[in-house]
Design an enzyme around this catalytic site. Structure first.
Site, PDB file in Angstrom:
ATOM      1  N   TYR A  53       0.851  -1.199   0.000  1.00  0.00           N
ATOM      2  CA  TYR A  53       0.000   0.000   0.000  1.00  0.00           C
ATOM      3  C   TYR A  53       0.880   1.241   0.000  1.00  0.00           C
ATOM      4  O   TYR A  53       1.872   1.295   0.749  1.00  0.00           O
ATOM      5  CB  TYR A  53      -0.916   0.025   1.230  1.00  0.00           C
ATOM      6  CG  TYR A  53      -2.330  -0.375   0.886  1.00  0.00           C
ATOM      7  CD1 TYR A  53      -3.011   0.304  -0.122  1.00  0.00           C
ATOM      8  CD2 TYR A  53      -2.968  -1.416   1.539  1.00  0.00           C
ATOM      9  CE1 TYR A  53      -4.314  -0.060  -0.474  1.00  0.00           C
ATOM     10  CE2 TYR A  53      -4.254  -1.781   1.200  1.00  0.00           C
ATOM     11  CZ  TYR A  53      -4.929  -1.100   0.189  1.00  0.00           C
ATOM     12  OH  TYR A  53      -6.190  -1.451  -0.148  1.00  0.00           O
ATOM     13  N   GLU A  55      -0.551   4.845  -0.559  1.00  0.00           N
ATOM     14  CA  GLU A  55      -1.329   6.060  -0.833  1.00  0.00           C
ATOM     15  C   GLU A  55      -0.451   7.305  -0.686  1.00  0.00           C
ATOM     16  O   GLU A  55       0.315   7.415   0.283  1.00  0.00           O
ATOM     17  CB  GLU A  55      -2.515   6.183   0.139  1.00  0.00           C
ATOM     18  CG  GLU A  55      -3.726   5.409  -0.302  1.00  0.00           C
ATOM     19  CD  GLU A  55      -3.850   4.080   0.412  1.00  0.00           C
ATOM     20  OE1 GLU A  55      -2.784   3.530   0.767  1.00  0.00           O
ATOM     21  OE2 GLU A  55      -4.987   3.626   0.595  1.00  0.00           O
ATOM     22  N   ASP A 199      -6.520  13.138 -25.526  1.00  0.00           N
ATOM     23  CA  ASP A 199      -6.570  11.736 -25.096  1.00  0.00           C
ATOM     24  C   ASP A 199      -5.828  10.947 -26.175  1.00  0.00           C
ATOM     25  O   ASP A 199      -6.365  10.653 -27.240  1.00  0.00           O
ATOM     26  CB  ASP A 199      -8.042  11.299 -24.978  1.00  0.00           C
ATOM     27  CG  ASP A 199      -8.178   9.855 -24.524  1.00  0.00           C
ATOM     28  OD1 ASP A 199      -7.193   9.101 -24.620  1.00  0.00           O
ATOM     29  OD2 ASP A 199      -9.289   9.486 -24.102  1.00  0.00           O
ATOM     30  N   THR A 225      -3.781   5.518 -22.096  1.00  0.00           N
ATOM     31  CA  THR A 225      -3.570   4.205 -21.512  1.00  0.00           C
ATOM     32  C   THR A 225      -2.126   3.846 -21.845  1.00  0.00           C
ATOM     33  O   THR A 225      -1.490   4.488 -22.683  1.00  0.00           O
ATOM     34  CB  THR A 225      -4.504   3.145 -22.142  1.00  0.00           C
ATOM     35  OG1 THR A 225      -4.420   3.248 -23.551  1.00  0.00           O
ATOM     36  CG2 THR A 225      -5.936   3.344 -21.698  1.00  0.00           C
ATOM     37  N   LYS A 228      -1.873   0.128 -25.192  1.00  0.00           N
ATOM     38  CA  LYS A 228      -2.251   0.043 -26.607  1.00  0.00           C
ATOM     39  C   LYS A 228      -0.968   0.105 -27.449  1.00  0.00           C
ATOM     40  O   LYS A 228      -0.115  -0.762 -27.305  1.00  0.00           O
ATOM     41  CB  LYS A 228      -3.269   1.135 -26.933  1.00  0.00           C
ATOM     42  CG  LYS A 228      -4.607   0.957 -26.176  1.00  0.00           C
ATOM     43  CD  LYS A 228      -5.661   1.918 -26.644  1.00  0.00           C
ATOM     44  CE  LYS A 228      -7.002   1.697 -25.975  1.00  0.00           C
ATOM     45  NZ  LYS A 228      -7.144   2.452 -24.717  1.00  0.00           N
ATOM     46  N   ARG A 234      -1.404  -2.918 -18.588  1.00  0.00           N
ATOM     47  CA  ARG A 234      -2.762  -2.352 -18.648  1.00  0.00           C
ATOM     48  C   ARG A 234      -2.876  -1.280 -17.577  1.00  0.00           C
ATOM     49  O   ARG A 234      -2.866  -1.577 -16.384  1.00  0.00           O
ATOM     50  CB  ARG A 234      -3.787  -3.470 -18.428  1.00  0.00           C
ATOM     51  CG  ARG A 234      -5.216  -3.092 -18.704  1.00  0.00           C
ATOM     52  CD  ARG A 234      -6.066  -4.318 -18.935  1.00  0.00           C
ATOM     53  NE  ARG A 234      -5.755  -4.902 -20.237  1.00  0.00           N
ATOM     54  CZ  ARG A 234      -6.316  -4.528 -21.393  1.00  0.00           C
ATOM     55  NH1 ARG A 234      -7.212  -3.580 -21.422  1.00  0.00           N
ATOM     56  NH2 ARG A 234      -5.974  -5.114 -22.520  1.00  0.00           N
TER      57      ARG A 234
HETATM   58  N1  DSN Z   1     -11.575  -0.039 -25.478  1.00  0.00           N
HETATM   59  C1  DSN Z   1     -10.771   0.931 -26.155  1.00  0.00           C
HETATM   60  C2  DSN Z   1     -10.707   0.676 -27.630  1.00  0.00           C
HETATM   61  O1  DSN Z   1     -10.862  -0.453 -28.032  1.00  0.00           O
HETATM   62  O2  DSN Z   1     -10.487   1.596 -28.389  1.00  0.00           O
HETATM   63  C3  DSN Z   1     -11.190   2.317 -25.855  1.00  0.00           C
HETATM   64  O3  DSN Z   1     -11.195   2.516 -24.477  1.00  0.00           O
END
Ligand code: DSN
Length: 419
Positions: A53, A55, A199, A225, A228, A234
């Site tokens: 933990y 925080e 984003d 994120t 990707k 993740r």
């Molecule tokens: N789930 C993502 C995508 O496939 O583009 C977006 O959050």
């Protein structure tokens, strides 16, 4: 990696993991938001940091025993800043949606107006869609793409922004196959006296690898994120100008999140280091090269490709000219071992659960080592499947071809999982 411990502890979960590994190894992953991170990142996520933990933030925590947690979080922060030229980084968001929520919480009051790309034209739920918190707590207005070109019309974005006067404009999408003009977005935001949030979740790896222009200095805040195109664990990430650092950090913790996932943050630190290397630059370039070849070949074989091609990692195809809906095409391709997702196309007359399009991408296949010649072959297989939805013999043949292609590009070859 040795999975025998799991096999001993829980046979049912082990079977699911084993099944998923075999599925991933023997199929072609073309969902553009998916990727395969390095085994170093995977191992970091299964590390001892899971126990801790922490925080708070490095040097200012609410629990003892933070020497190594601080070290790893500081590494992640400094690398993220360096990689994207940001003044501030918060590496604690659990994923992309919580990252966006934290930015709204930091910069807006409930009822303030936000303006993002409509989901129906490629945006994201958290950019103000009616089913999302982002339209329940904030007033959401949208821009879309041009009816003819299916490209973002920056004059139109400007017109809507000046009319609507949103407090925050969001640039970025999940199904837009072209480059974003972040400079234009920045100028519009400035004129409308709005914050600009980029984003970059889908294109973070392309920006890191230098094949898409950076969002800074035009954006005030950038969310992403890390799993990707960036090919990490993740998780989520917020980058910003220094002046928003305090508000963003406070929004992430204590306002919205509790203990940060330091095992994932360790994975983020590794991923940012990997993304700074020359190999990653080559990888990002290859993603785009592969995608362009894929789009060209699909078009030559009679598929309608939205915007007539791609500049990035994804292709949006209208499959109705083949007499299929997006849902049918997704299911048909899954049957032959090619994983894509059904997707709305701009001005789609059909419904989200059975739209006109499919979305395909090259990040995961490029991670497996595939190049242009494989994309040419794959486009042929895709079109052959779409042209033969009822022909079991043809479909069985394609499934075999897919398996053979997969075996030439082994996935996680050192991972031993014996069922
Ligand atoms: N789930 C993502 C995508 O496939 O583009 C977006 O959050």
């Amino acid at each position: 990696m040795d999975y025998n411990e799991i096999k001993k502890a829980d046979r049912e979960v082990f079977d699911a993991i084993h099944g998923e590994l075999e599925r991933q190894r023997s199929t072609l992953e073309m969902i553009p938001s998916e990727n395969y991170c390095s085994t170093a990142v995977l191992k970091a996520m299964a590390s001892i940091f899971n126990s801790k933990y922490s925080e708070g933030y490095p040097g200012k925590r609410y629990y003892g025993g933070q020497e190594f947690v601080d070290a790893v979080e500081n590494l992640a922060i400094e690398r993220a800043k360096q990689l994207f030229g940001a003044e501030h980084a918060n590496v604690q968001p659990y994923s992309g949606s919580p990252a966006n929520m934290a930015v709204y919480y930091a910069l807006l009051e409930p009822g303030d107006k936000i303006m993002g790309m409509s989901l129906a034209h490629g945006g994201h739920l958290t950019h103000g869609h009616r089913v999302s918190f982002s339209s329940k707590y904030y007033k959401a207005v949208h821009y879309g793409v041009d009816k003819e070109s299916h490209l973002i019309d920056y004059d139109e974005v400007k017109k809507i922004a000046l009319q609507e006067k949103p407090k925050l404009i969001i640039a970025g999408a999940t199904a837009y196959p072209r480059k974003y003009d972040f400079k234009a977005f920045g100028e519009i935001a400035q004129e409308a006296e709005a914050y600009l949030l980029v984003d970059m979740a889908h294109i973070a790896g392309l920006i890191a690898g230098g094949v898409h222009p950076n969002a800074f200095p035009h954006a005030d805040v950038v969310t992403s994120t890390t799993h990707k195109t960036l090919r990490g664990p993740r998780g989520g990430l917020i980058l910003s100008k220094r002046e928003y650092a305090k508000a963003i950090d406070h929004a992430v913790f204590p306002s919205l999140q509790g203990g940060p996932h330091e095992h994932v943050i360790a994975g983020k630190a590794i991923c940012f280091k990997e993304a700074m290397g020359e190999d990653f630059k080559k990888y990002a370039k290859q993603i785009v090269k592969n995608c362009k070849v894929l789009a060209d070949r699909l078009m030559e074989n009679g598929l309608d490709i939205i915007t007539g091609g791609t500049d990035n990692h994804l292709v949006l195809a209208d499959v109705t000219s083949k007499g299929l809906s997006g849902k049918q095409a997704e299911e048909l391709l899954e049957e032959v071992g090619i994983t894509v997702n059904k997707n709305m196309i701009p001005f789609d007359p059909r419904k989200p659960f059975d739209p006109s399009g499919i979305r395909l991408g090259t990040p995961a296949l490029t991670s497996r080592g595939m190049e242009e010649s494989e994309m040419e072959y794959l486009a042929e297989l895709i079109v052959k499947a779409l042209d033969n939805p009822e022909n079991s013999l043809v479909k069985a043949g394609i499934r075999e071809d897919v398996k053979e292609l997969c075996s030439k590009f082994p996935l996680y070859p050192d991972m031993e999982v014996q069922g």
